[in-house]
Design an enzyme around this catalytic site. Structure first.
Site, PDB file in Angstrom:
ATOM      1  N   GLY A  19      -1.210   4.338  -4.615  1.00  0.00           N
ATOM      2  CA  GLY A  19      -2.241   3.120  -4.855  1.00  0.00           C
ATOM      3  C   GLY A  19      -1.622   2.315  -4.122  1.00  0.00           C
ATOM      4  O   GLY A  19      -1.294   2.113  -3.031  1.00  0.00           O
TER       5      GLY A  19
ATOM      6  N   SER B 263       0.516  -0.799  -0.181  1.00  0.00           N
ATOM      7  CA  SER B 263      -0.321   0.173  -0.088  1.00  0.00           C
ATOM      8  C   SER B 263       0.687   0.941  -0.046  1.00  0.00           C
ATOM      9  O   SER B 263       1.838   1.555   0.263  1.00  0.00           O
ATOM     10  CB  SER B 263      -1.132  -0.103   1.036  1.00  0.00           C
ATOM     11  OG  SER B 263      -0.045  -0.095   2.252  1.00  0.00           O
ATOM     12  N   MET B 264       0.807   2.267  -0.776  1.00  0.00           N
ATOM     13  CA  MET B 264       1.771   3.328  -1.303  1.00  0.00           C
ATOM     14  C   MET B 264       0.228   4.539  -0.849  1.00  0.00           C
ATOM     15  O   MET B 264       1.405   5.826  -2.005  1.00  0.00           O
ATOM     16  CB  MET B 264       1.797   3.317  -2.991  1.00  0.00           C
ATOM     17  CG  MET B 264       3.126   1.817  -2.385  1.00  0.00           C
ATOM     18  SD  MET B 264       4.452   1.921  -3.684  1.00  0.00           S
ATOM     19  CE  MET B 264       3.239   1.923  -5.275  1.00  0.00           C
ATOM     20  N   GLY B 265      -0.419   4.865   0.586  1.00  0.00           N
ATOM     21  CA  GLY B 265      -1.300   6.071   0.202  1.00  0.00           C
ATOM     22  C   GLY B 265      -2.153   6.263  -1.359  1.00  0.00           C
ATOM     23  O   GLY B 265      -2.684   5.542  -1.587  1.00  0.00           O
TER      24      GLY B 265
ATOM     25  N   GLY C 232      -5.285   0.940   5.964  1.00  0.00           N
ATOM     26  CA  GLY C 232      -4.856  -0.653   5.681  1.00  0.00           C
ATOM     27  C   GLY C 232      -5.615  -1.962   6.251  1.00  0.00           C
ATOM     28  O   GLY C 232      -5.529  -2.879   5.840  1.00  0.00           O
ATOM     29  N   ASP C 233      -6.787  -1.350   7.011  1.00  0.00           N
ATOM     30  CA  ASP C 233      -7.000  -2.518   8.152  1.00  0.00           C
ATOM     31  C   ASP C 233      -8.167  -2.677   6.820  1.00  0.00           C
ATOM     32  O   ASP C 233      -8.253  -3.920   6.405  1.00  0.00           O
ATOM     33  CB  ASP C 233      -7.533  -2.133   9.513  1.00  0.00           C
ATOM     34  CG  ASP C 233      -6.123  -2.221   9.630  1.00  0.00           C
ATOM     35  OD1 ASP C 233      -5.748  -2.679  10.177  1.00  0.00           O
ATOM     36  OD2 ASP C 233      -6.369  -0.768  11.214  1.00  0.00           O
TER      37      ASP C 233
END
Length: 314
Positions: free
Chosen positions: A233, A228-230, A259-260
């Protein structure tokens, strides 16, 4: 049924404030207290999506009892293992950007955007006997699960390779969302998905690009790696190829729990055997929609509906 494992369960406390004055008194606009930890947040999102879930983990002391009471109040099925030490609490201070209650707005209160500060306690001390009891308990629960999600930090006394052990024992697809040594060890258990964010991946595999880091974790045993890269995407390196999910716009708000929610989407994709492009699109949309919600474990359905069809998968 999706089993979520949170060894370091917490009582999450969220303060909503207009803005933080570190040198003065801050008036809290709203307070939220609820059972937390990454696996609990995953379970909340999955339950909201109509999925059958079961929460397990370690809980003890007055804080542990408060966690169990909140899970019952939220109607989240749980099968927790008791420990002697008191479970931890966490504090999130979320700036809403609005005026303080019953006060005239000032320059800081009217500024756009929201920021969140997190304060996480380390967690209780777990004895070897308590951990052994949990592993036996977990094995029996995993035997009747369709997918297992193992996520979050470790309490004191738990070895760093425990997630690899639990993944290896599961007998069903496993998603691991971890940081530090637990992340570095996780691929040895051959999980179906390892889900670090970009900073966690860089700590686990220093010196390379996200693509290189993800491939390194796959080479060590993980079936797939989703990074995950904020606002940029998602990156997924899988046995079927490398995919990227690109976001159409940035959602501002509280990133706690994003993230969850993303992991919940990945777990649902595993249960439904979705192709990777659709699995990533839903996961990315849920992560973005969680940012728009004030509390971890929730997501904004309007944001989800708007952003989902606009996410581009390449």
């Amino acid at each position: 049924m999706i089993l979520t494992v949170t060894l370091n369960l917490a009582l999450d406390v969220t303060y909503e404030v207009p803005s933080v004055d570190w040198d003065g008194v801050n008036r809290v606009g709203a307070v939220h207290r609820r059972a937390g930890g990454k696996g609990v947040n995953v379970a909340r999102v999955l339950a909201a999506l109509g999925q059958e879930v079961l929460v397990t983990g370690l809980a003890g002391g007055p804080t542990g009892r408060a966690i169990e009471e909140d899970l019952r109040a939220a109607r989240l099925p749980s099968a927790l293992c008791g420990i002697a030490a008191d479970s931890r609490a966490t504090l999130a201070v979320c700036e809403t950007g609005g005026p303080a209650p019953q006060e005239t707005p000032g320059p800081r209160e009217t500024a756009g955007g929201r920021r969140t500060a997190l304060f996480n306690e380390p967690g209780p001390e777990v004895t070897p006997a308590e951990l052994a009891t949990f592993v036996r308990h977990y094995t029996s629960l995993a035997a009747v699960a369709d997918v297992v999600v193992i996520s979050g930090s470790l309490p004191r006394g738990v070895p760093a390779d425990i997630y690899a052990t639990l993944a290896d024992l599961a007998g069903v697809p496993v998603i691991v969302d971890a940081d530090g040594d637990p992340l570095r060890h996780a691929p040895k258990g051959r999980p179906s998905v390892v889900k670090p964010n970009a900073k966690e991946l860089a700590r686990a595999v220093p010196g390379g690009t996200p693509d290189e880091g993800a491939r390194a974790l796959r080479d060590q045993g993980a079936e797939s790696v989703v990074v995950s890269m904020g606002s940029e995407g998602l990156l997924a390196v899988t046995g079927e190829g490398t995919f990227r999910a690109r976001m159409p716009y940035t959602v501002e708000g509280n990133p706690t729990g994003a993230g969850d929610s993303l992991v919940a989407g990945l777990a649902l994709g595993l249960v439904e055997s979705e192709p990777w492009p659709e699995r990533l699109r839903r996961a990315a949309a849920l992560g973005a929609a969680a940012v728009a919600a004030p509390v971890a474990g929730e997501f904004d359905r309007d944001v989800y509906a708007d952003i989902h069809p606009q996410i581009v998968i390449t």
